[in-house]
Write a protein that holds these residues in place. Structure first.
Motif, PDB file in Angstrom:
ATOM      1  N   GLY A 172       0.819  -1.210   0.000  1.00 15.41           N
ATOM      2  CA  GLY A 172       0.000   0.000   0.000  1.00 15.41           C
ATOM      3  C   GLY A 172       0.850   1.256   0.000  1.00 15.41           C
ATOM      4  O   GLY A 172       0.557   2.235  -0.685  1.00 15.41           O
TER       5      GLY A 172
ATOM      6  N   LEU B 200      -3.138  -4.491  -4.614  1.00 12.43           N
ATOM      7  CA  LEU B 200      -3.254  -3.474  -3.570  1.00 12.43           C
ATOM      8  C   LEU B 200      -2.475  -2.208  -3.937  1.00 12.43           C
ATOM      9  O   LEU B 200      -2.978  -1.099  -3.775  1.00 12.43           O
ATOM     10  CB  LEU B 200      -2.760  -4.020  -2.234  1.00 12.43           C
TER      11      LEU B 200
ATOM     12  N   ILE C 250      -4.280   1.467  -4.434  1.00 12.13           N
ATOM     13  CA  ILE C 250      -3.852   2.653  -3.681  1.00 12.13           C
ATOM     14  C   ILE C 250      -3.333   3.722  -4.640  1.00 12.13           C
ATOM     15  O   ILE C 250      -3.590   4.913  -4.451  1.00 12.13           O
ATOM     16  CB  ILE C 250      -2.782   2.280  -2.634  1.00 12.13           C
TER      17      ILE C 250
END
Length: 113
Positions: free
Chosen positions: A55, A100, A104
């Motif tokens: 992230g 992910l 993000i």
């Protein structure tokens, strides 16, 4: 040695690569040195720390306007380590890390405008 450090300081991609190498290759060794078992390594390192780092890569790449390929560095290094040492579940985790990071990355798209 100073010339190498100056090159590292200028490139944010190098930061991502170095941290990825530490997380993927050095941290499992540290977990073994401190006699933390496989379950702890999988839970803490593979699920918690690596997911947070994935992230962070997405946010960091968007914040500093890095190219999209920076999102792939960590999962590729992780796949290399999985191929060498760990089980098949690692391939799925690399996919999760990549997805992910991409999510993000696009989540913070409007922040730059």
């Amino acid at each position: 040695m100073k010339n190498i450090w100056k090159m590292v300081e200028k490139s944010k991609t190098t930061y991502i690569t170095l941290i990825s190498i530490v997380l993927v290759f050095i941290m499992p060794i540290l977990f073994n040195l401190f006699h933390l078992g496989r379950t702890n390594r999988i839970i803490w390192l593979f699920f918690i720390i690596n997911i947070l780092f994935a992230g962070f890569i997405g946010w960091f790449s968007r914040k500093y306007g890095l190219s999209f390929y920076n999102l792939v560095i960590f999962p590729v290094i992780f796949v290399i380590s999985v191929f060498v040492k760990y089980g098949r579940y690692g391939y799925f985790l690399a996919g999760i890390y990549l997805v992910l990071s991409i999510l993000i990355y696009f989540l913070f798209e409007d922040e730059r405008k």
